[in-house]
Design a protein around this motif. Structure first.
Motif, mmCIF file in Angstrom:
data_model
loop_
_atom_site.group_PDB
_atom_site.id
_atom_site.type_symbol
_atom_site.label_atom_id
_atom_site.label_comp_id
_atom_site.label_asym_id
_atom_site.label_seq_id
_atom_site.Cartn_x
_atom_site.Cartn_y
_atom_site.Cartn_z
ATOM 1 N N LEU A 174 6.711 0.151 -3.482
ATOM 2 C CA LEU A 174 6.511 1.547 -3.897
ATOM 3 C C LEU A 174 7.662 2.039 -4.777
ATOM 4 O O LEU A 174 7.466 2.908 -5.637
ATOM 5 C CB LEU A 174 6.327 2.455 -2.685
ATOM 6 C CG LEU A 174 4.882 2.632 -2.186
ATOM 7 C CD1 LEU A 174 3.985 3.241 -3.263
ATOM 8 C CD2 LEU A 174 4.264 1.374 -1.635
ATOM 9 N N VAL A 178 2.662 13.059 1.045
ATOM 10 C CA VAL A 178 1.953 14.188 1.649
ATOM 11 C C VAL A 178 1.199 13.691 2.876
ATOM 12 O O VAL A 178 0.973 12.494 3.054
ATOM 13 C CB VAL A 178 0.986 14.854 0.640
ATOM 14 C CG1 VAL A 178 1.775 15.564 -0.450
ATOM 15 C CG2 VAL A 178 0.000 13.859 0.057
ATOM 16 N N ARG A 179 0.831 14.653 3.706
ATOM 17 C CA ARG A 179 0.158 14.288 4.955
ATOM 18 C C ARG A 179 -1.348 14.184 4.719
ATOM 19 O O ARG A 179 -1.976 15.125 4.270
ATOM 20 C CB ARG A 179 0.468 15.334 6.026
ATOM 21 C CG ARG A 179 0.049 14.885 7.412
ATOM 22 C CD ARG A 179 0.744 15.670 8.499
ATOM 23 N NE ARG A 179 1.991 15.046 8.918
ATOM 24 C CZ ARG A 179 2.773 15.541 9.874
ATOM 25 N NH1 ARG A 179 2.437 16.659 10.491
ATOM 26 N NH2 ARG A 179 3.887 14.920 10.209
ATOM 27 N N THR A 180 -1.909 13.037 5.062
ATOM 28 C CA THR A 180 -3.353 12.815 4.919
ATOM 29 C C THR A 180 -3.866 12.137 6.187
ATOM 30 O O THR A 180 -3.105 11.910 7.124
ATOM 31 C CB THR A 180 -3.659 11.898 3.720
ATOM 32 O OG1 THR A 180 -3.246 10.563 4.038
ATOM 33 C CG2 THR A 180 -2.944 12.356 2.453
ATOM 34 N N PHE A 181 -5.140 11.786 6.181
ATOM 35 C CA PHE A 181 -5.731 11.084 7.331
ATOM 36 C C PHE A 181 -5.222 9.651 7.443
ATOM 37 O O PHE A 181 -5.385 9.026 8.486
ATOM 38 C CB PHE A 181 -7.264 11.068 7.199
ATOM 39 C CG PHE A 181 -7.720 10.227 6.036
ATOM 40 C CD1 PHE A 181 -7.888 10.780 4.777
ATOM 41 C CD2 PHE A 181 -7.945 8.877 6.186
ATOM 42 C CE1 PHE A 181 -8.279 9.999 3.691
ATOM 43 C CE2 PHE A 181 -8.323 8.078 5.115
ATOM 44 C CZ PHE A 181 -8.493 8.655 3.858
ATOM 45 N N ALA A 182 -4.651 9.108 6.382
ATOM 46 C CA ALA A 182 -4.279 7.689 6.371
ATOM 47 C C ALA A 182 -3.209 7.389 7.415
ATOM 48 O O ALA A 182 -2.240 8.126 7.546
ATOM 49 C CB ALA A 182 -3.800 7.281 4.983
ATOM 50 N N GLN A 183 -3.399 6.293 8.140
ATOM 51 C CA GLN A 183 -2.506 5.957 9.245
ATOM 52 C C GLN A 183 -1.612 4.752 8.955
ATOM 53 O O GLN A 183 -0.781 4.394 9.781
ATOM 54 C CB GLN A 183 -3.328 5.657 10.515
ATOM 55 C CG GLN A 183 -4.147 6.851 10.983
ATOM 56 C CD GLN A 183 -3.282 8.041 11.348
ATOM 57 O OE1 GLN A 183 -2.402 7.932 12.184
ATOM 58 N NE2 GLN A 183 -3.509 9.178 10.709
ATOM 59 N N HIS A 184 -1.791 4.084 7.832
ATOM 60 C CA HIS A 184 -0.998 2.875 7.575
ATOM 61 C C HIS A 184 0.381 3.189 7.009
ATOM 62 O O HIS A 184 1.190 2.292 6.822
ATOM 63 C CB HIS A 184 -1.759 1.908 6.660
ATOM 64 C CG HIS A 184 -2.198 2.521 5.369
ATOM 65 N ND1 HIS A 184 -3.296 3.345 5.272
ATOM 66 C CD2 HIS A 184 -1.691 2.458 4.121
ATOM 67 C CE1 HIS A 184 -3.446 3.743 4.014
ATOM 68 N NE2 HIS A 184 -2.482 3.226 3.301
ATOM 69 N N THR A 185 0.625 4.470 6.692
ATOM 70 C CA THR A 185 1.954 4.900 6.259
ATOM 71 C C THR A 185 2.281 6.204 6.971
ATOM 72 O O THR A 185 1.392 6.905 7.454
ATOM 73 C CB THR A 185 1.995 5.178 4.739
ATOM 74 O OG1 THR A 185 0.801 5.880 4.371
ATOM 75 C CG2 THR A 185 2.098 3.907 3.927
ATOM 76 N N TYR A 243 8.763 -2.982 4.676
ATOM 77 C CA TYR A 243 8.138 -3.938 3.739
ATOM 78 C C TYR A 243 7.410 -3.238 2.594
ATOM 79 O O TYR A 243 7.022 -3.874 1.618
ATOM 80 C CB TYR A 243 7.210 -4.902 4.486
ATOM 81 C CG TYR A 243 5.866 -4.342 4.874
ATOM 82 C CD1 TYR A 243 5.676 -3.673 6.077
ATOM 83 C CD2 TYR A 243 4.756 -4.483 4.035
ATOM 84 C CE1 TYR A 243 4.443 -3.175 6.439
ATOM 85 C CE2 TYR A 243 3.518 -3.975 4.388
ATOM 86 C CZ TYR A 243 3.371 -3.327 5.596
ATOM 87 O OH TYR A 243 2.139 -2.836 5.944
ATOM 88 N N MET A 244 7.192 -1.929 2.710
ATOM 89 C CA MET A 244 6.518 -1.197 1.628
ATOM 90 C C MET A 244 7.513 -0.573 0.644
ATOM 91 O O MET A 244 7.097 -0.116 -0.427
ATOM 92 C CB MET A 244 5.684 -0.061 2.212
ATOM 93 C CG MET A 244 4.456 -0.524 2.968
ATOM 94 S SD MET A 244 3.551 0.948 3.533
ATOM 95 C CE MET A 244 2.145 0.155 4.352
ATOM 96 N N THR A 285 1.443 9.768 2.606
ATOM 97 C CA THR A 285 0.776 9.150 1.466
ATOM 98 C C THR A 285 1.522 9.555 0.195
ATOM 99 O O THR A 285 1.492 10.721 -0.202
ATOM 100 C CB THR A 285 -0.703 9.596 1.395
ATOM 101 O OG1 THR A 285 -1.363 9.195 2.595
ATOM 102 C CG2 THR A 285 -1.408 8.959 0.201
ATOM 103 N N LEU A 286 2.204 8.590 -0.429
ATOM 104 C CA LEU A 286 2.949 8.876 -1.657
ATOM 105 C C LEU A 286 1.979 9.238 -2.769
ATOM 106 O O LEU A 286 1.081 8.460 -3.088
ATOM 107 C CB LEU A 286 3.771 7.659 -2.081
ATOM 108 C CG LEU A 286 5.257 7.649 -1.729
ATOM 109 C CD1 LEU A 286 5.904 6.401 -2.333
ATOM 110 C CD2 LEU A 286 5.984 8.887 -2.227
ATOM 111 N N ASP A 287 2.174 10.400 -3.358
ATOM 112 C CA ASP A 287 1.281 10.900 -4.414
ATOM 113 C C ASP A 287 1.965 10.680 -5.753
ATOM 114 O O ASP A 287 2.572 11.587 -6.320
ATOM 115 C CB ASP A 287 1.013 12.384 -4.150
ATOM 116 C CG ASP A 287 0.178 13.034 -5.241
ATOM 117 O OD1 ASP A 287 -0.463 12.308 -6.030
ATOM 118 O OD2 ASP A 287 0.170 14.276 -5.292
ATOM 119 N N THR A 292 6.939 6.052 2.838
ATOM 120 C CA THR A 292 6.140 4.978 3.429
ATOM 121 C C THR A 292 6.452 4.816 4.921
ATOM 122 O O THR A 292 5.561 4.601 5.720
ATOM 123 C CB THR A 292 6.410 3.628 2.731
ATOM 124 O OG1 THR A 292 7.814 3.317 2.869
ATOM 125 C CG2 THR A 292 6.074 3.702 1.242
#
Lengths: 155, 155, 155, 155
Positions: free
Chosen positions: C104, C60-67, C99-100, C70-72, C95
């Protein structure tokens, strides 16, 4: 006035300490705080006897990338319904971009906020911090004229 | 006018089909769409020859629970910078609550939107859908007076 | 198998159409879809007579920028509680980074998913799309060994 | 061990103070913190001389309503890439629901976390707080068996 920044909105020791001060307190909303959490933080201050609390909406963190934060202006009518506390809008941190500050300041007054927080610098390009979101003195004067007129409309 | 709802903002087959229509198209922003994705959706329509596209900000999905969606009014100045397309604010779906519609409509005009979408019902309590966010005719008239005055201020 | 992508999860015309197909349908979760909306979309398919629906969590789309998303993974036990439909994890789109994918994918099997979607390319650097998230054949083989062993542990 | 909760992740005075302690510090990720902000908070502690910092992912705040927070397990491989600090998963606060704790704990180990934080209570229905997310002793024993086996698989 004492300002409690967004990062400290739930620093309860600090909240209680400023609750024992005689100075008014500006309580910024945390980056991901619900209205309930925000008002509860205000209660921590007031429970110590300091009722001079002003809430400040400064944007919440979302997926949106065109602003530093997403200003949640609906918080103003929502807070009005459940609290007597005054609420202001930080149009500078809430956007992070100079050209958005005046439009969002106008919107903040139009939505019914009790005040604005606006960063101003005589020479934004020389600002030690946050220059990208500062208004010049001329821009500020123009903004003030506009928001004053909007305030009259809705009063 | 044809309205493309938020759930269909990236339904590319539909976008291309309305691009071959002669009717103007209202393109609502998807619930989690970035500005780039939104404008790219508009390009799908225009690439088929229909340039009468109007963008409509109707709120994005966030953690906030006091509104159905979080109206992202900063999208208005941001879109202005990178697109010539008109943009309006849906203050009804963008809040989901009757008492927030007028304040957010005022804010939408104050931030510089080209128009508003407002749900009105002569008897909201009898509405077949979305009654909770509908204005009565009297409320609408009062709102219209206020937003017209704000529009004059910023023109 | 027919795949309904995240952008079309609420394209109801399409959902009903694949509901009249005899082919199994992979229904990806929308970028900002709640579990209720996702399962309701599955109902649109099944209401036309096609019960071979597989759900796919793809972030899902979140504020997180490293992926990219965001896998829920908590969606897996949550869906189990309220639906009989099988659910798989897209560790590649979920992801967006090579490398992720294996970590995951392991997590997806460990949380109880019924399957995985993994992008593989013999030469990812030459992939026409999504090369950055593709596993090589060797990486895939190693991943498959690990997830098979984890699957045995939890069976 | 000293635990810095999510609400205090950016309480810099507190971070510096625990940086002068000899005790190890568990630093929980803030509800809306990016990886950069989280690692920077760890730097505040280490800059005072205390290098015994353990990171704890406990979920971020999103629109999703089926969990208290959305566990961002991709943070584990992402942190590995840019930091030497150990990282653990709080599967109890990260989900808020008893029946999700074991699946997410398994996923946490499978994704490569260095440890888990799990709330356990001999009689969860009598817990003074957080009983809804506590495992019983029997459930914990079963979980421990499973995560130990998964850990062996990926070692």
């Amino acid at each position: 006035m004492i300002q409690i920044g967004a990062r400290n909105m739930q620093n309860y020791t600090l909240l209680r300490r400023v609750g024992r001060s005689k100075l008014p307190v500006l309580l910024k909303r945390g980056m991901a705080a619900t209205l309930e959490e925000w008002l509860l933080a205000a209660e921590y201050i007031m429970s110590e006897g300091n009722y001079q609390v002003v809430l400040c909406e400064r944007g919440v963190r979302t997926f949106a990338q065109h602003t530093r934060n997403t200003l949640d202006l609906a918080a103003v009518p929502a807070v009005r319904r459940i609290s007597h506390l005054p609420i202001i809008i930080d149009a500078s941190h809430g956007t992070g971009k100079n050209y958005m500050v005046t439009p969002l300041a106008r919107a903040g007054v139009a939505v019914g906020a009790d005040g604005l927080m606006i960063e101003v610098h005589s020479k934004p390009e020389e600002a030690l911090s946050d220059g990208a979101q500062a208004l010049t003195l001329d821009e500020f004067e123009q903004m003030a004229t506009e928001v004053r007129a909007i305030h009259e409309v809705i009063s």
